[in-house]
Design a protein around this motif. Structure first.
Motif, PDB file in Angstrom:
ATOM      1  N   TRP A 131       0.865  -1.181   0.000  1.00  0.00           N
ATOM      2  CA  TRP A 131       0.000   0.000   0.000  1.00  0.00           C
ATOM      3  C   TRP A 131       0.903   1.232   0.000  1.00  0.00           C
ATOM      4  N   LEU A 132       0.547   2.224  -0.813  1.00  0.00           N
ATOM      5  CA  LEU A 132       1.366   3.430  -0.932  1.00  0.00           C
ATOM      6  C   LEU A 132       0.739   4.617  -0.206  1.00  0.00           C
ATOM      7  N   ILE A 133       1.577   5.426   0.407  1.00  0.00           N
ATOM      8  CA  ILE A 133       1.182   6.742   0.911  1.00  0.00           C
ATOM      9  C   ILE A 133       2.088   7.755   0.224  1.00  0.00           C
ATOM     10  N   ILE A 134       1.463   8.650  -0.569  1.00  0.00           N
ATOM     11  CA  ILE A 134       2.202   9.486  -1.510  1.00  0.00           C
ATOM     12  C   ILE A 134       1.883  10.959  -1.302  1.00  0.00           C
ATOM     13  N   PRO A 135       2.883  11.821  -1.206  1.00  0.00           N
ATOM     14  CA  PRO A 135       2.644  13.271  -1.266  1.00  0.00           C
ATOM     15  C   PRO A 135       2.764  13.749  -2.715  1.00  0.00           C
ATOM     16  N   LEU A 136       1.854  14.607  -3.124  1.00  0.00           N
ATOM     17  CA  LEU A 136       1.968  15.179  -4.468  1.00  0.00           C
ATOM     18  C   LEU A 136       2.972  16.325  -4.515  1.00  0.00           C
ATOM     19  N   VAL A 137       3.322  16.845  -3.334  1.00  0.00           N
ATOM     20  CA  VAL A 137       4.242  17.971  -3.287  1.00  0.00           C
ATOM     21  C   VAL A 137       5.084  17.856  -2.018  1.00  0.00           C
ATOM     22  N   PHE A 138       6.275  18.392  -2.075  1.00  0.00           N
ATOM     23  CA  PHE A 138       7.241  18.225  -0.982  1.00  0.00           C
ATOM     24  C   PHE A 138       6.749  18.754   0.354  1.00  0.00           C
ATOM     25  N   CYS A 139       5.850  19.768   0.337  1.00  0.00           N
ATOM     26  CA  CYS A 139       5.396  20.322   1.615  1.00  0.00           C
ATOM     27  C   CYS A 139       4.418  19.410   2.339  1.00  0.00           C
ATOM     28  N   GLY A 217       7.341  24.610  -7.647  1.00  0.00           N
ATOM     29  CA  GLY A 217       8.533  25.446  -7.536  1.00  0.00           C
ATOM     30  C   GLY A 217       9.563  25.223  -8.619  1.00  0.00           C
ATOM     31  N   GLY A 218       9.452  24.110  -9.359  1.00  0.00           N
ATOM     32  CA  GLY A 218      10.375  23.836 -10.454  1.00  0.00           C
ATOM     33  C   GLY A 218       9.634  23.954 -11.774  1.00  0.00           C
ATOM     34  N   ALA A 219      10.141  23.283 -12.778  1.00  0.00           N
ATOM     35  CA  ALA A 219       9.491  23.287 -14.087  1.00  0.00           C
ATOM     36  C   ALA A 219       8.151  22.564 -13.999  1.00  0.00           C
ATOM     37  N   THR A 220       7.133  23.145 -14.601  1.00  0.00           N
ATOM     38  CA  THR A 220       5.816  22.513 -14.606  1.00  0.00           C
ATOM     39  C   THR A 220       5.884  21.135 -15.267  1.00  0.00           C
ATOM     40  N   SER A 221       6.739  21.011 -16.276  1.00  0.00           N
ATOM     41  CA  SER A 221       6.881  19.721 -16.964  1.00  0.00           C
ATOM     42  C   SER A 221       7.374  18.647 -16.016  1.00  0.00           C
ATOM     43  N   CYS A 249      -2.583  23.718  -4.066  1.00  0.00           N
ATOM     44  CA  CYS A 249      -2.209  24.796  -4.979  1.00  0.00           C
ATOM     45  C   CYS A 249      -0.975  24.484  -5.812  1.00  0.00           C
ATOM     46  N   GLN A 250      -0.404  23.303  -5.649  1.00  0.00           N
ATOM     47  CA  GLN A 250       0.870  22.964  -6.290  1.00  0.00           C
ATOM     48  C   GLN A 250       0.701  22.662  -7.783  1.00  0.00           C
ATOM     49  N   HIS A 251       1.817  22.646  -8.493  1.00  0.00           N
ATOM     50  CA  HIS A 251       1.798  22.309  -9.915  1.00  0.00           C
ATOM     51  C   HIS A 251       1.348  20.876 -10.145  1.00  0.00           C
ATOM     52  N   ALA A 252       1.783  19.954  -9.286  1.00  0.00           N
ATOM     53  CA  ALA A 252       1.430  18.531  -9.434  1.00  0.00           C
ATOM     54  C   ALA A 252       0.022  18.317  -8.892  1.00  0.00           C
ATOM     55  N   GLN A 253      -0.962  18.671  -9.696  1.00  0.00           N
ATOM     56  CA  GLN A 253      -2.354  18.597  -9.281  1.00  0.00           C
ATOM     57  C   GLN A 253      -2.858  17.148  -9.235  1.00  0.00           C
ATOM     58  N   ALA A 254      -3.780  16.915  -8.314  1.00  0.00           N
ATOM     59  CA  ALA A 254      -4.365  15.577  -8.196  1.00  0.00           C
ATOM     60  C   ALA A 254      -5.077  15.173  -9.480  1.00  0.00           C
ATOM     61  N   SER A 255      -5.639  16.139 -10.190  1.00  0.00           N
ATOM     62  CA  SER A 255      -6.343  15.827 -11.446  1.00  0.00           C
ATOM     63  C   SER A 255      -5.395  15.264 -12.498  1.00  0.00           C
ATOM     64  N   ILE A 256      -4.140  15.732 -12.492  1.00  0.00           N
ATOM     65  CA  ILE A 256      -3.152  15.208 -13.448  1.00  0.00           C
ATOM     66  C   ILE A 256      -2.832  13.756 -13.109  1.00  0.00           C
ATOM     67  N   LEU A 257      -2.641  13.474 -11.830  1.00  0.00           N
ATOM     68  CA  LEU A 257      -2.398  12.102 -11.382  1.00  0.00           C
ATOM     69  C   LEU A 257      -3.567  11.202 -11.754  1.00  0.00           C
ATOM     70  N   GLN A 258      -4.783  11.635 -11.462  1.00  0.00           N
ATOM     71  CA  GLN A 258      -5.957  10.806 -11.713  1.00  0.00           C
ATOM     72  C   GLN A 258      -6.186  10.583 -13.197  1.00  0.00           C
ATOM     73  N   ASP A 259      -5.903  11.601 -14.012  1.00  0.00           N
ATOM     74  CA  ASP A 259      -6.042  11.451 -15.460  1.00  0.00           C
ATOM     75  C   ASP A 259      -5.033  10.442 -16.003  1.00  0.00           C
ATOM     76  N   ARG A 549      13.751  15.858 -15.684  1.00  0.00           N
ATOM     77  CA  ARG A 549      14.281  15.717 -17.037  1.00  0.00           C
ATOM     78  C   ARG A 549      15.213  16.852 -17.430  1.00  0.00           C
ATOM     79  N   GLY A 550      15.235  17.928 -16.635  1.00  0.00           N
ATOM     80  CA  GLY A 550      16.105  19.047 -16.962  1.00  0.00           C
ATOM     81  C   GLY A 550      17.537  18.622 -17.212  1.00  0.00           C
ATOM     82  N   MET A 551      18.071  17.783 -16.299  1.00  0.00           N
ATOM     83  CA  MET A 551      19.456  17.357 -16.482  1.00  0.00           C
ATOM     84  C   MET A 551      19.810  16.278 -15.485  1.00  0.00           C
ATOM     85  N   SER A 552      20.115  15.115 -15.949  1.00  0.00           N
ATOM     86  CA  SER A 552      20.681  14.052 -15.119  1.00  0.00           C
ATOM     87  C   SER A 552      21.180  12.958 -16.029  1.00  0.00           C
ATOM     88  N   LEU A 553      22.428  12.543 -15.788  1.00  0.00           N
ATOM     89  CA  LEU A 553      22.972  11.404 -16.521  1.00  0.00           C
ATOM     90  C   LEU A 553      22.821  10.141 -15.685  1.00  0.00           C
TER      91      LEU A 553
END
Length: 553
Positions: A131-139, A217-221, A249-259, A549-553
């Motif tokens: 079972w998962l317990i997940i925050p959509l945003v760091f706060c 707080g970062g890129a919306t993407s 109020c965060q960029h990572a909206q629950a509607s995006i997750l549910q969609d 995705r901004g930058m990581s090898l």
């Protein structure tokens, strides 16, 4: 003269030999009727050239171009960052493809074997039931930690870990005036208790908490990608359901997750409870509601029991980290053979870490079952590398200091060995990050080379087991997918037996073959898929790092 088994030539085209043991400067090696005088002290795992080279001459290993000489290198001399620079061959995609007929290995030993897993309504089978317990945003991380403190121990998941550290003894010694030397010599290790006892919900393997630093707080993407990754975790067959905390109020909206989740699991949704703090009367009320809904979800999840499933239901992620000069000779080819066995049985494997496929693109392109998939792979690779170069990096900068120290001098050498994890089977699908595994057979998944970012991506795309090779040692694990750590050498296996599950060093020693070792590893996979705990599970190594995705090898 040294014994012939002190060195290895991997491919007939190679102009380097691999030292299987330490070689002394001035010693003489005879290999394939040719004599080599060793020019340097060469540690095991490193390589020396088999002919005189001048600047710009190509160096081949695994039958592919892995670098070019920066200056003259004499026969028998060690290759290093001082005399070799990364180089790869160009690759292209043809519009029409003729697929070679692939010959699967003999799978008769495994054809009737099963594992005991958790059968889901969509036909997938989990190797765990979490079972998962997940925050959509760091706060929301603090609230997740509060839920962890409230739930884990009470439900039986909070028993002592593999070991405990007796800090109280040090405190008492300090108060008693014990000397520094005495404190340093004191044994404070305490063996832990069995974690599997007294579970309130015995059919639930774990309650997992996926804290992170994203969502706003970062890129919306990146926030959107995070939502798709979290949806992939909920969709993973190792997960029964989830409790999701949102601020609102965060960029990572629950509607995006549910969609995203509805597109992944339209016909067979799992229970997902979304709670938004800005809509709650208080933080205490939010947490109380989260606990109650999680508890109800666990009651339902506990009704599912392990039942036999065919090996075709395995979706195995193929990963490496902390690699050494033996990884591409022992551990990675062993995973490649396991991959071929699983594909031959109708199952699925997933090869990740695109920066570590640099230099073997043409081979992988040729193995794609369609031009469309080949073009997608080529496009992702070139776009990824171009973006990295624009930000001051490149695939060629991928080897870590540990890799280089243990013989992986260029990214092309590292990549040629890393690609061996994918075996020889055709490539049925190419997936970008967070895309879900939908086709059986070998898949390619775009992830960075960073170990945890990559294993995080593998689980997020649907892997229910991850095989992870290492030559230097790493404790890496994953919250929802068992990670089986496979060592490339016996010395590491003995030294770090508390974090390593399986040894392939016997291949280097000549006492077993890749095929026999691969069959033994698949037997071990079946045990883990049926509930045997990996070392990472015993240590609760639940690493989770979403890829920005901004930058990581």
């Amino acid at each position: 003269m040294k014994d012939q088994q002190s060195v290895l030539k991997i491919h007939a085209k190679d102009n380097v030999l691999v030292a299987l043991t330490d070689l002394e400067k001035g010693s003489t090696i005879t290999f394939e009727n040719k004599v080599y005088i060793i020019q340097n002290n060469i540690a095991a795992k490193h390589k020396f050239v088999t002919q005189d080279l001048v600047a710009e001459d190509p160096v081949y290993m695994y039958g592919v171009l892995v670098g070019k000489a920066k200056k003259s290198i004499v026969k028998g001399e060690l290759i290093s960052t001082e005399n070799l620079v990364h180089d790869t061959e160009h690759y292209d995609v043809k519009d029409s493809k003729e697929q070679e007929v692939w010959q699967a290995p003999d799978v008769s030993k495994f054809i009737n074997k099963t594992f005991n897993g958790y059968h889901r309504n969509d036909g997938k089978v989990g190797t765990e039931n979490n079972w998962l317990i997940i925050p959509l945003v760091f706060c929301q991380n603090r609230n997740v930690e509060v839920l962890k403190q409230a739930l884990v121990e009470k439900l039986g998941y909070g028993k002592k870990q593999h070991l405990s550290l007796d800090v109280d003894a040090l405190i008492n010694d300090y108060k008693s005036g014990v000397s520094t030397d005495a404190i340093l010599e004191k044994d404070i290790l305490i063996e832990g208790e069995d974690q599997s006892k007294n579970l309130l919900f015995p059919n639930v393997d774990g309650v997992k908490f996926l804290t992170h630093d994203g969502g706003c707080g970062g890129a919306t993407s990146d926030a959107v990608t995070l939502c798709h990754l979290l949806a992939g975790y909920i969709n993973n067959p190792n997960v029964a359901g989830a409790t999701v905390l949102s601020l609102g109020c965060q960029h990572a909206q629950a509607s995006i997750l549910q969609d995203a989740l509805s597109k992944m699991a339209l016909e067979h949704p799992k229970p997902v409870y979304v709670l938004e703090q800005q809509q709650s009367v208080s933080e205490k009320a939010l947490l109380a509601e989260a606990v109650k809904k999680t508890f109800v979800g666990l009651m339902e999840a506990n009704k599912i029991e392990r039942k036999p499933a065919p090996l075709s239901k395995l979706v195995i992620g193929l990963e490496c980290g902390g690699s050494d000069g033996f990884s591409g000779i022992s551990a990675n080819p062993t995973l490649g053979y396991v991959s071929d066995l699983i594909v031959g049985l109708g199952g699925t494997t997933v090869l990740s870490e695109f920066p570590e496929l640099n230099g073997v693109e043409q081979e992988l392109i040729n193995r794609c079952t369609s031009s469309e998939k080949a073009k997608k792979f080529s496009h992702i690779m070139s776009t990824y590398n171009s973006k990295a170069e624009a930000l001051g990096a490149a695939f060629s900068m991928n080897p870590s200091p540990g890799n280089i120290k243990d013989g992986l001098i260029t990214d092309a050498i590292k990549s040629a060995g890393a690609a061996k994890k994918g075996g020889t089977s055709p490539i049925e699908d190419v997936l970008d990050y967070t895309e879900q595994v939908a086709k059986s057979g070998l898949n390619l998944l775009c992830t960075p080379g960073n170990d945890v970012e990559s294993t995080t991506g593998l689980a997020g795309s649907g892997c229910n087991i991850i095989l992870f090779t290492t030559g230097l040692g790493t404790p890496t694990g994953n919250p929802i997918t068992p990670v089986i750590k496979v060592s490339s050498n016996t010395k590491l296996f003995k030294k770090m037996s508390d974090i390593i599950d399986f040894n392939t060093g016997t291949i280097i020693e000549g006492s077993t073959t890749i095929e026999n070792t691969g069959e033994s590893l698949l037997d071990y996979v079946i045990e883990v898929a049926s509930g045997k705990q990996t070392k990472a599970r015993q240590l609760r190594q639940d690493d989770f790092i979403p890829w920005k995705r901004g930058m990581s090898l």
